[in-house]
Design a protein around this motif. Structure first.
Motif, PDB file in Angstrom:
ATOM      1  N   THR A  15       0.875  -1.167   0.000  1.00  0.00           N
ATOM      2  CA  THR A  15       0.000   0.000   0.000  1.00  0.00           C
ATOM      3  C   THR A  15       0.912   1.217   0.000  1.00  0.00           C
ATOM      4  OG1 THR A  15      -1.810  -1.089   1.170  1.00  0.00           O
ATOM      5  CG2 THR A  15      -1.705   1.318   1.336  1.00  0.00           C
ATOM      6  N   LEU A  16       0.748   2.066  -1.002  1.00  0.00           N
ATOM      7  CA  LEU A  16       1.563   3.269  -1.135  1.00  0.00           C
ATOM      8  C   LEU A  16       0.672   4.488  -1.000  1.00  0.00           C
ATOM      9  CD1 LEU A  16       3.796   2.213  -4.172  1.00  0.00           C
ATOM     10  CD2 LEU A  16       4.228   1.879  -1.733  1.00  0.00           C
ATOM     11  N   LEU A  17       1.286   5.605  -0.676  1.00  0.00           N
ATOM     12  CA  LEU A  17       0.576   6.873  -0.549  1.00  0.00           C
ATOM     13  C   LEU A  17       1.381   7.920  -1.276  1.00  0.00           C
ATOM     14  CD1 LEU A  17      -1.183   8.242   2.557  1.00  0.00           C
ATOM     15  CD2 LEU A  17       0.371   9.732   1.326  1.00  0.00           C
ATOM     16  N   SER A  18       0.697   8.829  -1.959  1.00  0.00           N
ATOM     17  CA  SER A  18       1.368   9.964  -2.582  1.00  0.00           C
ATOM     18  C   SER A  18       0.767  11.240  -2.028  1.00  0.00           C
ATOM     19  CB  SER A  18       1.234   9.924  -4.102  1.00  0.00           C
ATOM     20  OG  SER A  18       2.038  10.947  -4.672  1.00  0.00           O
ATOM     21  N   LEU A  19       1.622  12.079  -1.487  1.00  0.00           N
ATOM     22  CA  LEU A  19       1.221  13.299  -0.808  1.00  0.00           C
ATOM     23  C   LEU A  19       1.508  14.492  -1.706  1.00  0.00           C
ATOM     24  CD1 LEU A  19       0.202  14.499   1.862  1.00  0.00           C
ATOM     25  CD2 LEU A  19       2.559  14.395   2.703  1.00  0.00           C
ATOM     26  N   VAL A  90       0.825   1.835   5.780  1.00  0.00           N
ATOM     27  CA  VAL A  90       1.400   2.274   4.504  1.00  0.00           C
ATOM     28  C   VAL A  90       2.842   1.771   4.406  1.00  0.00           C
ATOM     29  CG1 VAL A  90       2.082   4.308   3.153  1.00  0.00           C
ATOM     30  CG2 VAL A  90      -0.116   4.283   4.366  1.00  0.00           C
ATOM     31  N   ASP A  91       3.158   1.124   3.277  1.00  0.00           N
ATOM     32  CA  ASP A  91       4.511   0.589   3.062  1.00  0.00           C
ATOM     33  C   ASP A  91       5.485   1.659   2.579  1.00  0.00           C
ATOM     34  OD1 ASP A  91       4.147  -2.447   3.404  1.00  0.00           O
ATOM     35  OD2 ASP A  91       2.499  -1.874   2.082  1.00  0.00           O
ATOM     36  N   GLY A  92       4.997   2.585   1.768  1.00  0.00           N
ATOM     37  CA  GLY A  92       5.869   3.613   1.221  1.00  0.00           C
ATOM     38  C   GLY A  92       5.085   4.833   0.805  1.00  0.00           C
ATOM     39  N   LEU A  93       5.786   5.964   0.777  1.00  0.00           N
ATOM     40  CA  LEU A  93       5.146   7.239   0.481  1.00  0.00           C
ATOM     41  C   LEU A  93       5.969   8.010  -0.539  1.00  0.00           C
ATOM     42  CD1 LEU A  93       3.295   9.527   2.733  1.00  0.00           C
ATOM     43  CD2 LEU A  93       5.351  10.510   1.754  1.00  0.00           C
ATOM     44  N   PHE A  94       5.286   8.558  -1.533  1.00  0.00           N
ATOM     45  CA  PHE A  94       5.919   9.422  -2.532  1.00  0.00           C
ATOM     46  C   PHE A  94       5.550  10.871  -2.267  1.00  0.00           C
ATOM     47  CE2 PHE A  94       4.811   5.638  -5.272  1.00  0.00           C
ATOM     48  CZ  PHE A  94       6.099   5.206  -5.506  1.00  0.00           C
ATOM     49  N   VAL A  95       6.507  11.764  -2.502  1.00  0.00           N
ATOM     50  CA  VAL A  95       6.232  13.199  -2.572  1.00  0.00           C
ATOM     51  C   VAL A  95       7.026  13.699  -3.769  1.00  0.00           C
ATOM     52  CG1 VAL A  95       6.297  15.435  -1.428  1.00  0.00           C
ATOM     53  CG2 VAL A  95       5.972  13.373  -0.056  1.00  0.00           C
ATOM     54  N   PHE A  96       6.335  13.997  -4.863  1.00  0.00           N
ATOM     55  CA  PHE A  96       6.982  14.450  -6.085  1.00  0.00           C
ATOM     56  C   PHE A  96       6.922  15.969  -6.179  1.00  0.00           C
ATOM     57  CE2 PHE A  96       5.633  10.104  -7.402  1.00  0.00           C
ATOM     58  CZ  PHE A  96       6.904   9.598  -7.623  1.00  0.00           C
ATOM     59  N   ASN A  97       8.074  16.611  -5.998  1.00  0.00           N
ATOM     60  CA  ASN A  97       8.230  18.060  -6.157  1.00  0.00           C
ATOM     61  C   ASN A  97       7.178  18.840  -5.371  1.00  0.00           C
ATOM     62  OD1 ASN A  97       9.471  20.393  -7.154  1.00  0.00           O
ATOM     63  ND2 ASN A  97       8.076  20.511  -8.878  1.00  0.00           N
ATOM     64  N   ILE A 122       9.943   6.779   2.741  1.00  0.00           N
ATOM     65  CA  ILE A 122       9.444   8.018   2.140  1.00  0.00           C
ATOM     66  C   ILE A 122      10.413   8.351   1.012  1.00  0.00           C
ATOM     67  CG2 ILE A 122       9.077  10.496   2.460  1.00  0.00           C
ATOM     68  CD1 ILE A 122       8.535   9.867   5.454  1.00  0.00           C
ATOM     69  N   LEU A 123       9.887   8.527  -0.185  1.00  0.00           N
ATOM     70  CA  LEU A 123      10.720   8.893  -1.332  1.00  0.00           C
ATOM     71  C   LEU A 123      10.319  10.285  -1.793  1.00  0.00           C
ATOM     72  CD1 LEU A 123      12.851   8.176  -3.458  1.00  0.00           C
ATOM     73  CD2 LEU A 123      11.005   7.204  -4.840  1.00  0.00           C
ATOM     74  N   LEU A 124      11.262  11.214  -1.685  1.00  0.00           N
ATOM     75  CA  LEU A 124      11.043  12.577  -2.151  1.00  0.00           C
ATOM     76  C   LEU A 124      11.757  12.770  -3.474  1.00  0.00           C
ATOM     77  CD1 LEU A 124      11.881  14.625   1.083  1.00  0.00           C
ATOM     78  CD2 LEU A 124       9.700  13.609   0.443  1.00  0.00           C
ATOM     79  N   GLU A 125      11.088  13.382  -4.409  1.00  0.00           N
ATOM     80  CA  GLU A 125      11.726  13.929  -5.598  1.00  0.00           C
ATOM     81  C   GLU A 125      11.589  15.424  -5.383  1.00  0.00           C
ATOM     82  OE1 GLU A 125      11.227  15.269 -10.025  1.00  0.00           O
ATOM     83  OE2 GLU A 125       9.907  15.551  -8.340  1.00  0.00           O
ATOM     84  N   GLU A 126      12.718  16.094  -5.134  1.00  0.00           N
ATOM     85  CA  GLU A 126      12.624  17.477  -4.675  1.00  0.00           C
ATOM     86  C   GLU A 126      13.771  18.322  -5.203  1.00  0.00           C
ATOM     87  OE1 GLU A 126      10.740  20.508  -2.301  1.00  0.00           O
ATOM     88  OE2 GLU A 126      10.066  18.602  -3.108  1.00  0.00           O
ATOM     89  N   GLU A 127      13.422  19.520  -5.650  1.00  0.00           N
ATOM     90  CA  GLU A 127      14.413  20.526  -5.991  1.00  0.00           C
ATOM     91  C   GLU A 127      14.884  21.130  -4.669  1.00  0.00           C
ATOM     92  OE1 GLU A 127      14.665  24.579  -8.699  1.00  0.00           O
ATOM     93  OE2 GLU A 127      12.863  23.338  -8.774  1.00  0.00           O
ATOM     94  N   LEU A 128      16.202  21.277  -4.521  1.00  0.00           N
ATOM     95  CA  LEU A 128      16.760  21.730  -3.251  1.00  0.00           C
ATOM     96  C   LEU A 128      17.530  23.035  -3.403  1.00  0.00           C
ATOM     97  CD1 LEU A 128      18.246  18.359  -1.957  1.00  0.00           C
ATOM     98  CD2 LEU A 128      16.096  19.421  -1.251  1.00  0.00           C
ATOM     99  N   THR A 170      17.915  18.898  -8.501  1.00  0.00           N
ATOM    100  CA  THR A 170      16.752  18.079  -8.151  1.00  0.00           C
ATOM    101  C   THR A 170      17.246  16.679  -7.827  1.00  0.00           C
ATOM    102  OG1 THR A 170      15.365  19.394  -9.620  1.00  0.00           O
ATOM    103  CG2 THR A 170      14.501  17.261  -8.928  1.00  0.00           C
ATOM    104  N   PHE A 171      16.759  16.148  -6.711  1.00  0.00           N
ATOM    105  CA  PHE A 171      17.267  14.886  -6.194  1.00  0.00           C
ATOM    106  C   PHE A 171      16.131  13.951  -5.821  1.00  0.00           C
ATOM    107  CE2 PHE A 171      20.250  18.230  -5.338  1.00  0.00           C
ATOM    108  CZ  PHE A 171      21.480  17.667  -5.629  1.00  0.00           C
ATOM    109  N   TYR A 172      16.457  12.651  -5.818  1.00  0.00           N
ATOM    110  CA  TYR A 172      15.614  11.645  -5.190  1.00  0.00           C
ATOM    111  C   TYR A 172      16.245  11.376  -3.835  1.00  0.00           C
ATOM    112  CZ  TYR A 172      13.538  10.604  -9.756  1.00  0.00           C
ATOM    113  OH  TYR A 172      12.882  10.666 -10.956  1.00  0.00           O
ATOM    114  N   LEU A 173      15.470  11.532  -2.779  1.00  0.00           N
ATOM    115  CA  LEU A 173      15.927  11.263  -1.420  1.00  0.00           C
ATOM    116  C   LEU A 173      15.005  10.213  -0.822  1.00  0.00           C
ATOM    117  CD1 LEU A 173      16.306  14.978  -0.247  1.00  0.00           C
ATOM    118  CD2 LEU A 173      18.138  13.477  -1.072  1.00  0.00           C
ATOM    119  N   LYS A 174      15.573   9.082  -0.436  1.00  0.00           N
ATOM    120  CA  LYS A 174      14.769   8.019   0.172  1.00  0.00           C
ATOM    121  C   LYS A 174      15.143   7.902   1.644  1.00  0.00           C
ATOM    122  CE  LYS A 174      13.572   3.131  -0.062  1.00  0.00           C
ATOM    123  NZ  LYS A 174      13.912   1.833  -0.690  1.00  0.00           N
TER     124      LYS A 174
END
Length: 178
Positions: A15-19, A90-97, A122-128, A170-174
């Motif tokens: 079960t995944l969640l995207s915020l 929840v097994d994992g969570l995405f936050v894309f940008n 938690i996997l973030l795809e984020e501009e830093l 922009t990075f992927y941070l897990k």
């Protein structure tokens, strides 16, 4: 997206969640390539996130990729702390940008800790911000330094387990729930 699929995985039973998912364009595309059991989509904007918008994305990518979307979809427009998600479900969570747009972070972090299973991620795809504080061009919000996100995650016992460069700043941070 290939980089994301090559370096990060989940199981078909997850079960995944995207915020802050918007219309779930990225999520639908990813889950056609690598399905999970359920995806919970959370975005306060009812104009962008709707079952109709998600279905349009599904129809588009199914036709383009000749694949069938099999993941169950749930949609919520409430703040994360108010979404009725069971503890440690929840097994994992995405936050894309979108991490830089999430507020109030002091309410979101405990909700993440509550709903994500031990060993979950938690996997973030984020501009830093890298050298100097930067402003996101699209929403005019301040961008975080990675160290700030690391401290936020550490406050709920999540540790950085992977970092990949997507683009120049922009990075992927897990982060993994310890």
């Amino acid at each position: 997206m290939k980089q994301l699929l090559d370096h990060f995985s989940w199981k078909p039973s997850d079960t995944l969640l995207s915020l802050g998912c918007g219309s779930a364009w990225w999520e639908v595309n990813l889950l056609l390539h690598r399905p999970c059991r359920d995806i919970i989509l959370v975005d306060p904007n009812t104009q962008i996130l709707s079952m109709e918008a998600v279905q349009e994305s599904i129809d588009y990518f199914e036709k383009k990729l000749s694949l069938t979307f099999s993941t169950q979809v749930q949609i919520y427009h409430s703040p994360l702390a108010q979404v009725p998600i069971a503890d440690q479900s929840v097994d994992g969570l995405f936050v894309f940008n979108a991490w830089h747009e999430l507020a109030p972070i002091e309410e979101i972090l405990p909700a993440l800790k509550r709903i994500i299973k031990p060993g979950g991620w938690i996997l973030l795809e984020e501009e830093l911000s890298v050298d100097l504080r930067r402003i996101h061009e699209g929403c005019a919000q301040e961008l975080y330094f990675q160290e700030e996100i690391d401290r936020q995650m550490a406050s709920i016992d999540f540790q950085l387990s992977q970092k990949l460069v997507k683009e120049k700043q922009t990075f992927y941070l897990k982060y993994v729930n310890c």
